[in-house]
Every structure is written in C-alpha cells, then in structure tokens.
Design a protein around this motif. Structure first.
Motif, PDB file in Angstrom:
ATOM      1  N   LEU A   1       0.583  -1.261   0.144  1.00 53.40           N
ATOM      2  CA  LEU A   1       0.413  -0.104  -0.369  1.00 53.40           C
ATOM      3  C   LEU A   1       1.162   1.284  -0.128  1.00 53.40           C
ATOM      4  N   THR A   2       2.316   1.530   0.320  1.00 51.60           N
ATOM      5  CA  THR A   2       3.387   2.206   0.685  1.00 51.60           C
ATOM      6  C   THR A   2       3.194   2.664  -1.102  1.00 51.60           C
TER       7      THR A   2
ATOM      8  N   GLU B   1       0.584   8.735  -1.877  1.00 54.03           N
ATOM      9  CA  GLU B   1       0.063   9.996  -1.004  1.00 54.03           C
ATOM     10  C   GLU B   1      -0.567   9.877   0.463  1.00 54.03           C
ATOM     11  N   ASN B   2      -0.633   8.729   1.064  1.00 54.43           N
ATOM     12  CA  ASN B   2      -0.515   8.103   2.351  1.00 54.43           C
ATOM     13  C   ASN B   2       0.519   8.170   3.317  1.00 54.43           C
ATOM     14  N   SER B   3      -0.155   8.752   4.615  1.00 54.22           N
ATOM     15  CA  SER B   3       1.094   8.530   5.561  1.00 54.22           C
ATOM     16  C   SER B   3       1.627   7.101   5.837  1.00 54.22           C
TER      17      SER B   3
ATOM     18  N   GLY C   1      -9.271   7.629   7.391  1.00 49.96           N
ATOM     19  CA  GLY C   1      -9.641   8.929   6.081  1.00 49.96           C
ATOM     20  C   GLY C   1      -9.152   8.172   4.992  1.00 49.96           C
ATOM     21  N   VAL C   2      -9.206   7.134   5.156  1.00 51.85           N
ATOM     22  CA  VAL C   2      -7.961   6.755   3.721  1.00 51.85           C
ATOM     23  C   VAL C   2      -8.877   5.699   3.250  1.00 51.85           C
ATOM     24  N   THR C   3      -9.600   5.125   2.974  1.00 50.84           N
ATOM     25  CA  THR C   3     -10.625   4.059   2.875  1.00 50.84           C
ATOM     26  C   THR C   3     -11.213   4.513   1.564  1.00 50.84           C
TER      27      THR C   3
END
Length: 449
Positions: free
Chosen positions: A369-370, A375-377, A397-399
């Motif tokens: 996923l990284t 764009e997500n931490s 807040g990723v889903t």
C-alpha cells in the motif's frame, strides 16, 4: 471406478468449504449491491466498490468506500445487514439453521465444517451448539435493539428509529461497525445509553459462544473452564489498559476529548477502548487521534477478540499464551502454566504460527500500500491494513481515497483476516497427527538472541 476414486480424492476439506462459502457470500453480495436498485442515485456503484462493501460486511469489518447512510437505498442496507448477520454467524451456521427448519439430517461432513467454523475442539454437541448460537444471537440482538430504540425512536421516529436500533444492534453484536447515522456514533458521544449498550454488545459478541455456555453453567469463576477464565482475564486487562491510556493521552487533545465535559471524556474513552476489539464504530474523530493513541489502537486491533466469536484479530488467547510463554522463559521455567494448568507445547507452537503469519501479512500488505497509495502516511496505511486484517473497520480517512488496486488488496486482507488465523490453527493441528512418525531426528543447537 478409477474416475469415481479420483472424484472422492478431490473432496473438499472443511477449511476449504469455509473459504469457498465465505467467498461465495461475498460474490453474491457484490452482485446484489452492484444493482442500480441498491444505490440512491439509481446507478451502479461499480463491481470493485460493491465487492469491497460486500467483503467488508461478510467479514464483519466495517470499512466503507461510500457513506452507508446516504448512498444505499433500503434494499442496499438490507443486503448489507443480511451479509453482516451471515458473516457474523458464519455461513455454515445459517445453512444448518435452514436444514433444521426443513427437518433435514445434519451429516458428519457438515458437522466437521461446523466444528471448523465455530472453532471447536471436538465434534461432540456441535449441532446443539449451533442451535444455541442462533438462539442466543437473536435474543441478545433483540434486547440490544429494544434498549437502543429508547434513544433512537424519539430522534428518528417510530419506523426509522426501530430500523436504526435493529441495524446497529446487529452490527455491534457481529462486531461489524457499519452505521446508518451518517457519522458513526459521533452524534451520541455523550449518550450513556447508546454507548454502553453498543459497548456491551461488542464485548459479548467478542467473547465467544463457548464462553457464554460455560458462564451459564458455572456461575462461580473458579468453576469455569481454563479457556473461559483466560478469555475473561485477557479481555478485562486489554479493556482497562485501553481505557486508561486513551483517557490520559487524549484528555487535552482538542481534536478528540479535549472539548468534551469530564463525564463525556470517560464515556468516549471507554467506548474507544472497546471498539478496537474489531467493531469499527467511533464516537470521536479517529483521524484526530495522537500518534501514540493510533499506535495503541493498532496493537489492540491486531489482538482483536476471542476464539469462536464474531471478532477478528489474532485473538486474545493467542496473545495471552505468547505473553505467558515469554514470562515463563524469563523466569527460567520449563512449563507454561496459568490458573494451575499447564499449556501444551502444541498450543504454544500454534499461537506462534498464528502470530508470525499475521504479522507477515500486515507488514507485507502495508508495504504494498505504501507503493500504490503513496500519498498517504505510513501510520495511516498501517492503521488501515491492521483494521482490515483484524476486521475492525476503523479508519483514519484512507478507505474512500484508495485506488482500485488498493481496494482489491484490502478485500484480500479482510478475507484472509476473517478466515486465516482461525483455519490455520486447525490446519496445523491436523497436520500434526499426520507428521508423527516412528522416529525423531537428533537434536541440534541454534544460537537464539
């Protein structure tokens, strides 16, 4: 004759039947949710998103790509609720219910699948246990719905209030975390009735049916089985630890507990300590949690609930056995014991195997996923992966922002998390008997640590 013999050899074992059964439920649910009648705007949501929602419901996770309250029609919400109920009880339990209703005999093969699905050690009394599971589930969910209706009916009206009560009672008991309020339990952060009722449903759903039976038969703690004592002790420790840490760390955080009255801080901390047991409701903003609390929740989610329940994770007993093993090694003891009982080495090996494979899966999925969701931490992606694996449903807040590849990866993670650790233990136990021979290899030495 040779052809018939080959067919017999290809018969599926109970673990394979469970996997295919859950996969079938997800596909059927995905097809139904993909119909235009399921969405408010009358357009198909797309098969990947419908499959994601169905997988989340069947695996009693609660991660959603759209707002359940506003996107789905009544038909769509009913489909989701049915998938939650079947996923929570297990498809074989539902199949057994149908067979019992039409008077069909439960075969030995079906009993083996039920044994696998309910995480039992033996075949003895599995049909009776199934009946108990069904009846106790319906009764507990009904009681929960009645209590919740005292709060929801005055707010939403009679019909909508009853519907909200039934939906959230089933979702909580099955540790699913789906909501139709539009913002989880945030609007009821200070409502003691709603918070306590949902928290109790989640805890009861996460204890396991064998624990209920033992508690009804043996009122005194000392008379309970080792499994029941171990489950109750580990559950209590995890709940109290989570409550204390969340209250202390988030007490002055303006994004979570900081602006709440003291009594609401207590209620919210209690509720948020319960939900990582694999029920993804939230009464405060998960995205606003400090990094320390987020990491604590990752640990609690990874541990999850107890065996034979609607909860996910590696299970409280697995975690407890590993902690006791470490303690025994540090004390220089040759045996691992608790409540004056010795834990067999086979169970210790099984617990280590479940922990090892589960850790590998979470780390591997997070790494992927990284790359796909760069764009997500890292913390947000680790949180999301653990939530999916442990079938929790909490998110930072990723889903809804996941790519198609990311959603497919999480579907696989939810599915594996719902079935993997559960079936792995039994698979190892079965292989154990096959691997026993008439000889043992000589002992060898490897330096550890």
């Amino acid at each position: 004759m040779h052809y018939k013999r080959k067919l017999k050899e290809k018969k599926l074992n109970p673990a394979q039947i469970l996997v295919l059964g859950f996969a079938g439920l997800i596909i059927i649910g995905g097809i139904l949710l993909n119909l235009p009648i399921a969405s408010v705007d009358g357009e198909s949501i797309g098969f990947i998103d419908s499959l994601f929602t169905a997988a989340s419901a069947v695996c009693v996770t609660g991660l959603v790509v759209v707002n359940t309250a506003t996107y789905w029609t009544l038909f769509g919400k009913i489909v989701i609720l049915m998938l939650i109920q079947m996923g929570g009880l297990g498809f074989m339990t539902m199949a057994t219910l149908v067979a019992l209703l039409i008077g069909k005999r439960i075969t030995l093969r079906q009993r083996l699948v039920i044994q696998e699905g309910l995480n039992q050690f033996s075949l003895e009394g599995v049909v009776k246990l199934t009946k108990y599971v069904i009846m106790s589930t319906l009764i507990i969910e009904a009681i929960g719905a009645i209590i919740l209706s005292t709060r929801f009916v005055p707010i939403y009206g009679i019909k909508s209030g009853i519907w909200h009560s039934i939906f959230h009672s089933i979702s909580a008991f099955c540790n699913a975390g789906f909501d139709i309020t539009g913002n989880s339990i945030v609007p009821f952060v200070g409502d003691a009735v709603v918070n306590i009722t949902l928290a109790l449903l989640i805890i009861i759903g996460g204890l396991g049916y064998t624990v209920y039976i033992d508690l009804t038969r043996n009122k005194e703690f000392k008379s309970n089985t080792l499994h029941t004592k171990f489950v109750l002790l580990s559950t209590a420790i995890l709940l109290i630890t989570g409550f204390v840490f969340i209250l202390i760390i988030e007490y002055n955080n303006p994004k979570t507990l900081g602006n709440l009255p003291f009594i609401d801080k207590i209620t919210a901390s209690m509720f948020q300590a319960v939900v990582p047991r694999t029920a993804g409701f939230n009464s405060i903003d998960i995205g606003g949690l400090t990094k320390a609390t987020s990491f604590l929740m990752i640990i609690l989610m990874f541990i999850g609930g107890s065996p034979g329940s609607t909860a996910g994770g590696i299970k409280t007993t697995t975690f407890g056995v590993i902690i006791l093993t470490i303690y025994s090694i540090l004390k220089g003891k040759s045996d691992v014991d608790v409540f004056r009982k010795r834990i067999p080495y086979e169970l210790i090996f099984r617990a280590l195997a479940v922990l090892g494979i589960s850790l590998f899966l979470v780390v591997f999925v997070t790494m992927i996923l990284t790359l796909t969701e760069s764009e997500n931490s890292f913390l947000d992606l680790l949180f999301e992966t653990t939530s999916a694996f442990a079938t929790v449903g909490l998110t930072r807040g990723v889903t809804s922002d996941l790519s198609s590849i990311g959603r497919l990866i999480l579907i696989f993670t939810m599915f594996t998390g719902r079935l993997g650790p559960l079936t792995l233990g039994f698979a190892l136990a079965k292989r154990q008997d096959k691997d026993k021979g008439n000889f043992r290899y000589p002992e060898g030495k490897i330096m550890i640590g």
